[in-house]
Design a protein around this motif. Structure first.
Motif, PDB file in Angstrom:
ATOM      1  N   ARG A   1     140.418  85.484  24.212  1.00 19.34           N
ATOM      2  CA  ARG A   1     141.094  84.625  25.187  1.00 19.34           C
ATOM      3  C   ARG A   1     142.571  84.432  24.861  1.00 19.34           C
ATOM      4  O   ARG A   1     143.326  83.912  25.684  1.00 19.34           O
ATOM      5  N   ARG A   2     143.004  84.838  23.665  1.00 20.03           N
ATOM      6  CA  ARG A   2     144.418  84.710  23.308  1.00 20.03           C
ATOM      7  C   ARG A   2     144.788  85.717  22.219  1.00 20.03           C
ATOM      8  O   ARG A   2     144.064  85.877  21.243  1.00 20.03           O
ATOM      9  N   ILE A   3     145.926  86.404  22.412  1.00 22.12           N
ATOM     10  CA  ILE A   3     146.528  87.242  21.379  1.00 22.12           C
ATOM     11  C   ILE A   3     147.969  86.785  21.219  1.00 22.12           C
ATOM     12  O   ILE A   3     148.754  86.824  22.173  1.00 22.12           O
ATOM     13  N   VAL A   4     148.305  86.329  20.033  1.00 28.19           N
ATOM     14  CA  VAL A   4     149.661  85.878  19.720  1.00 28.19           C
ATOM     15  C   VAL A   4     150.406  87.039  19.062  1.00 28.19           C
ATOM     16  O   VAL A   4     149.877  87.691  18.160  1.00 28.19           O
ATOM     17  N   TYR A   5     151.615  87.296  19.514  1.00 22.39           N
ATOM     18  CA  TYR A   5     152.392  88.382  18.905  1.00 22.39           C
ATOM     19  C   TYR A   5     153.854  87.974  18.796  1.00 22.39           C
ATOM     20  O   TYR A   5     154.309  87.012  19.422  1.00 22.39           O
ATOM     21  N   GLY A   6     154.597  88.718  17.993  1.00 18.54           N
ATOM     22  CA  GLY A   6     156.012  88.427  17.794  1.00 18.54           C
ATOM     23  C   GLY A   6     156.605  89.384  16.784  1.00 18.54           C
ATOM     24  O   GLY A   6     155.995  90.379  16.406  1.00 18.54           O
ATOM     25  N   GLY A   7     157.807  89.051  16.319  1.00 16.60           N
ATOM     26  CA  GLY A   7     158.493  89.901  15.352  1.00 16.60           C
ATOM     27  C   GLY A   7     159.447  90.873  16.005  1.00 16.60           C
ATOM     28  O   GLY A   7     160.352  91.382  15.351  1.00 16.60           O
ATOM     29  N   ALA A   8     159.249  91.168  17.283  1.00 23.48           N
ATOM     30  CA  ALA A   8     160.116  92.078  18.032  1.00 23.48           C
ATOM     31  C   ALA A   8     159.740  91.985  19.500  1.00 23.48           C
ATOM     32  O   ALA A   8     158.617  91.587  19.833  1.00 23.48           O
ATOM     33  N   PRO A   9     160.653  92.352  20.394  1.00 22.75           N
ATOM     34  CA  PRO A   9     160.303  92.363  21.816  1.00 22.75           C
ATOM     35  C   PRO A   9     159.232  93.417  22.079  1.00 22.75           C
ATOM     36  O   PRO A   9     159.081  94.375  21.322  1.00 22.75           O
ATOM     37  N   ILE A  10     158.496  93.254  23.168  1.00 21.82           N
ATOM     38  CA  ILE A  10     157.483  94.224  23.540  1.00 21.82           C
ATOM     39  C   ILE A  10     157.996  95.045  24.720  1.00 21.82           C
ATOM     40  O   ILE A  10     158.621  94.514  25.641  1.00 21.82           O
ATOM     41  N   ASP A  11     157.771  96.342  24.661  1.00 21.75           N
ATOM     42  CA  ASP A  11     158.189  97.214  25.747  1.00 21.75           C
ATOM     43  C   ASP A  11     157.380  96.862  27.000  1.00 21.75           C
ATOM     44  O   ASP A  11     156.154  96.726  26.936  1.00 21.75           O
ATOM     45  N   PRO A  12     158.031  96.702  28.155  1.00 19.23           N
ATOM     46  CA  PRO A  12     157.299  96.314  29.374  1.00 19.23           C
ATOM     47  C   PRO A  12     156.143  97.243  29.719  1.00 19.23           C
ATOM     48  O   PRO A  12     155.088  96.779  30.179  1.00 19.23           O
ATOM     49  N   SER A  13     156.329  98.552  29.522  1.00 24.44           N
ATOM     50  CA  SER A  13     155.235  99.479  29.831  1.00 24.44           C
ATOM     51  C   SER A  13     154.050  99.259  28.904  1.00 24.44           C
ATOM     52  O   SER A  13     152.885  99.346  29.325  1.00 24.44           O
ATOM     53  N   LEU A  14     154.334  98.949  27.632  1.00 25.56           N
ATOM     54  CA  LEU A  14     153.252  98.651  26.692  1.00 25.56           C
ATOM     55  C   LEU A  14     152.572  97.348  27.091  1.00 25.56           C
ATOM     56  O   LEU A  14     151.335  97.246  27.030  1.00 25.56           O
ATOM     57  N   ALA A  15     153.354  96.359  27.501  1.00 24.34           N
ATOM     58  CA  ALA A  15     152.777  95.076  27.920  1.00 24.34           C
ATOM     59  C   ALA A  15     151.811  95.269  29.082  1.00 24.34           C
ATOM     60  O   ALA A  15     150.719  94.686  29.104  1.00 24.34           O
ATOM     61  N   ARG A  16     152.199  96.100  30.040  1.00 24.70           N
ATOM     62  CA  ARG A  16     151.322  96.336  31.190  1.00 24.70           C
ATOM     63  C   ARG A  16     150.017  97.005  30.756  1.00 24.70           C
ATOM     64  O   ARG A  16     148.933  96.638  31.220  1.00 24.70           O
ATOM     65  N   LYS A  17     150.119  97.994  29.871  1.00 26.84           N
ATOM     66  CA  LYS A  17     148.915  98.666  29.380  1.00 26.84           C
ATOM     67  C   LYS A  17     148.026  97.692  28.611  1.00 26.84           C
ATOM     68  O   LYS A  17     146.801  97.719  28.740  1.00 26.84           O
ATOM     69  N   ALA A  18     148.657  96.844  27.796  1.00 30.84           N
ATOM     70  CA  ALA A  18     147.891  95.889  26.988  1.00 30.84           C
ATOM     71  C   ALA A  18     147.173  94.874  27.867  1.00 30.84           C
ATOM     72  O   ALA A  18     146.014  94.524  27.615  1.00 30.84           O
ATOM     73  N   ILE A  19     147.850  94.414  28.903  1.00 36.19           N
ATOM     74  CA  ILE A  19     147.231  93.446  29.826  1.00 36.19           C
ATOM     75  C   ILE A  19     146.091  94.108  30.593  1.00 36.19           C
ATOM     76  O   ILE A  19     145.029  93.497  30.796  1.00 36.19           O
ATOM     77  N   ASP A  20     146.291  95.370  30.999  1.00 36.11           N
ATOM     78  CA  ASP A  20     145.216  96.094  31.678  1.00 36.11           C
ATOM     79  C   ASP A  20     144.000  96.239  30.775  1.00 36.11           C
ATOM     80  O   ASP A  20     142.854  96.164  31.238  1.00 36.11           O
TER      81      ASP A  20
ATOM     82  N   LEU B   1     150.006  89.378  15.832  1.00 41.21           N
ATOM     83  CA  LEU B   1     150.174  90.823  15.795  1.00 41.21           C
ATOM     84  C   LEU B   1     151.643  91.152  16.004  1.00 41.21           C
ATOM     85  O   LEU B   1     152.368  90.417  16.675  1.00 41.21           O
ATOM     86  N   ALA B   2     152.073  92.272  15.437  1.00 43.11           N
ATOM     87  CA  ALA B   2     153.374  92.838  15.780  1.00 43.11           C
ATOM     88  C   ALA B   2     153.168  93.768  16.974  1.00 43.11           C
ATOM     89  O   ALA B   2     152.072  94.306  17.166  1.00 43.11           O
ATOM     90  N   PRO B   3     154.186  93.973  17.813  1.00 47.41           N
ATOM     91  CA  PRO B   3     154.031  94.864  18.959  1.00 47.41           C
ATOM     92  C   PRO B   3     153.503  96.247  18.596  1.00 47.41           C
ATOM     93  O   PRO B   3     152.741  96.847  19.359  1.00 47.41           O
ATOM     94  N   THR B   4     153.899  96.771  17.434  1.00 49.06           N
ATOM     95  CA  THR B   4     153.398  98.089  17.028  1.00 49.06           C
ATOM     96  C   THR B   4     151.882  98.076  16.837  1.00 49.06           C
ATOM     97  O   THR B   4     151.204  99.070  17.091  1.00 49.06           O
ATOM     98  N   MET B   5     151.332  96.928  16.398  1.00 51.48           N
ATOM     99  CA  MET B   5     149.881  96.825  16.263  1.00 51.48           C
ATOM    100  C   MET B   5     149.211  96.831  17.633  1.00 51.48           C
ATOM    101  O   MET B   5     148.154  97.447  17.820  1.00 51.48           O
ATOM    102  N   ILE B   6     149.828  96.146  18.598  1.00 49.43           N
ATOM    103  CA  ILE B   6     149.292  96.136  19.956  1.00 49.43           C
ATOM    104  C   ILE B   6     149.282  97.554  20.516  1.00 49.43           C
ATOM    105  O   ILE B   6     148.315  97.997  21.145  1.00 49.43           O
ATOM    106  N   HIS B   7     150.363  98.282  20.267  1.00 45.43           N
ATOM    107  CA  HIS B   7     150.457  99.667  20.727  1.00 45.43           C
ATOM    108  C   HIS B   7     149.308 100.498  20.176  1.00 45.43           C
ATOM    109  O   HIS B   7     148.668 101.267  20.914  1.00 45.43           O
ATOM    110  N   ARG B   8     149.012 100.339  18.914  1.00 46.90           N
ATOM    111  CA  ARG B   8     147.944 101.131  18.300  1.00 46.90           C
ATOM    112  C   ARG B   8     146.571 100.722  18.825  1.00 46.90           C
ATOM    113  O   ARG B   8     145.684 101.567  18.974  1.00 46.90           O
ATOM    114  N   LEU B   9     146.385  99.449  19.121  1.00 44.86           N
ATOM    115  CA  LEU B   9     145.114  99.012  19.711  1.00 44.86           C
ATOM    116  C   LEU B   9     144.923  99.586  21.113  1.00 44.86           C
ATOM    117  O   LEU B   9     143.827 100.012  21.483  1.00 44.86           O
ATOM    118  N   VAL B  10     146.002  99.589  21.890  1.00 45.15           N
ATOM    119  CA  VAL B  10     145.930 100.111  23.255  1.00 45.15           C
ATOM    120  C   VAL B  10     145.613 101.606  23.256  1.00 45.15           C
ATOM    121  O   VAL B  10     144.853 102.095  24.096  1.00 45.15           O
TER     122      VAL B  10
END
Length: 498
Positions: free
Chosen positions: A267-286, A246-255
């Motif tokens: 059990r695993r989501i692989v992402y890349g293509g750009a850094p992920i915003d820390p606030s988005l990472a926290r929401k995604a992990i939650d 996934l690209a981070p923008t896709m993770i954002h839309r899923l969240v």
């Protein structure tokens, strides 16, 4: 894949869009496709372009090319006809596999060329994938004998000149990338259900290799666009365990989408293509759990330079690209190519079996990129506490929605308009896409921003066109007449700028 078919013949290898193939069926269909191509006069080493959006047939096509000793040239299905045409001509493709709805794009790309065979997936009849498979024979078919250094995949990545370059990936490169994926990113198992929503022509396709090697089920998400609710429906219905890429923008839309879907099987989501915003990472992990792993790589070292492990998604480490991948060497060097001490800035260089052989038919660019036996990435970074921190990109590549956009190719599209005298393109932060494309333009006659955007859309892929166009009287240049891109960017993104 042949080994997986022997070990797991009845397991589902790939499904999606109403098509499901067991490993035995996938192996047989890939062999028949390879044999069918041979019967049409195609030979080992011939380049075959694959220009189709995600669909289940992508798997027998891709693995059929590997079985036959052909060279796969996967192409982003969103490219403009002129961009596809260049890749077909540059690679010397003997055939192009495409979806029926792309017939017009392929026709425009090929023109009257009689040298490239056209193979349509999604329907039967003359010239179709189905016909070629039916004409081939899988019984007793022997996979082509290939050397580790034989070319397997031409990965076209745009360059600063505006013309794509074909990174030559050998069977050795793909094997190294696959083994690294299993070691670092995800230990795929036969029980896994792997979801592919990103293009199989790029990251998701590369991660199909380790999934197939381990006998996992690969589910190709239906549809040509990323729709969060539909993806979440698929995760719940298919009991998906791994999302390949996934690209981070896709993770954002899923969240941000409906949170009622059951996703506990993941059990695993692989992402890349750009850094992920820390606030988005926290929401995604939650939302999904501590199951995210970030990769940093390039087409020249496919998906395999450094990685940020699930346990590193916190604190200062979140701003890094993580630690060096298994069986890869990474160092930071100065202008002379000498390694710099930890904490110092320099160019990121990579060495290992994952690094490409060079660029197709471009010895000058190959020598420059691979000088001293190391891949020079063009990225500026530093090491700290064993982690790599990227500071900037020497080539000013714009990463929008996980896709690389190179300013020069957008500038060339703008400069082709008769009213445009000069153009400078750069990326600016975008909460949704990571970065968006901005163009500063000097004109010789009156023209509107909307007209130039339409002009770009008709010339290059739509996702590359500027989201914002600023008209300026002149562009700042250095003593040698080179446009100072960073100054333009700073002037137009500073507080109070237009």
């Amino acid at each position: 894949m042949t080994k997986a078919a022997r070990t797991h013949p009845t397991r589902i290898a790939v499904d999606g869009g109403g098509t499901a193939l067991s490993y035995a069926e996938l192996d047989a269909q890939a062999a028949a496709f390879a044999d069918g191509l041979r019967r049409r006069g195609l030979r080992r080493g011939d380049r075959i372009a694959v220009f189709t959006p995600n669909r289940a047939e992508y798997f027998p096509v891709l693995f059929g090319l590997f079985k036959g000793g052909f060279v796969a040239v996967p192409v982003n299905a969103k490219l403009h006809a002129s961009e596809l045409g260049f890749i077909l001509e540059n690679s010397g493709a003997r055939a192009v596999v495409f979806a029926e709805k792309s017939s017009g794009v392929v026709a425009a790309a090929l023109g009257s060329s009689p040298h490239t065979e056209r193979i349509i997936v999604g329907r039967g009849g003359p010239g179709s994938f189905a016909e070629i498979v039916a004409s081939g024979c899988s019984a007793g078919f022997a996979d082509a004998e290939v050397d580790s250094d034989d070319l397997a995949w031409l990965f076209y990545t745009s360059g600063t000149t505006g013309r794509p370059k074909g990174a030559m990936l050998s069977h050795r490169n793909l094997r190294a990338s696959t083994m690294n994926a299993l070691a670092d990113m995800c230990d795929f198992q036969p029980e896994d259900v792997v979801l592919h929503v990103a293009p199989l022509s790029h990251g998701s396709g590369l991660y199909a290799l380790p999934a197939i090697a381990r006998g996992a089920k690969n589910h190709v998400h239906a549809g040509t666009s990323f729709t969060p609710t539909a993806v979440l429906d698929t995760i719940e219905r298919e009991r998906v365990t791994v999302i390949a890429f996934l690209a981070p923008t896709m993770i954002h839309r899923l969240v941000e989408a409906d949170s009622e879907h059951r996703t506990s099987t993941l059990r695993r989501i692989v992402y890349g293509g750009a850094p992920i915003d820390p606030s988005l990472a926290r929401k995604a992990i939650d939302r999904f759990g501590s199951i995210f792993v970030q990769l940093y790589g390039q087409g020249e070292a496919p998906m395999t330079i450094t990685y940020l492990r699930p346990q590193d998604h916190h604190g200062k480490a979140m701003s890094s690209t993580g630690i060096v991948r298994t069986d890869v060497e990474v160092r930071v060097v100065d202008e002379t190519g000498s390694p710099v001490p930890e904490g110092a800035e320099g160019e990121v260089c990579v060495r290992g079996d994952v690094v490409m052989q060079g660029y197709w038919n471009n010895s000058e660019a190959s020598a420059e990129a691979l000088r001293g036996g190391w891949l020079h990435t063009g990225d500026v970074g530093r090491f700290e506490d064993g982690r790599l921190y990227l500071l900037s990109r020497q080539n000013d590549v714009i990463i929008s929605g996980g896709s690389n956009i190179y300013p020069r190719e957008v500038e060339e599209a703008l400069l082709a308009h008769p009213a445009v005298k000069e153009a400078c393109v750069f990326g600016e932060p975008d909460q949704k896409w990571g970065e968006s494309v901005v163009a500063a333009v000097v004109t010789s006659s009156t023209v509107g921003a909307e007209e130039l955007m339409v002009w770009c859309r008709d010339t290059i892929a739509s996702f590359k066109k500027p989201k914002r166009i600023e008209f300026v009287g002149s562009l700042p240049k250095n003593a040698y007449g080179k446009v100072l891109r960073r100054q333009v960017r700073d002037d137009l993104t500073a507080p109070g700028s237009p």
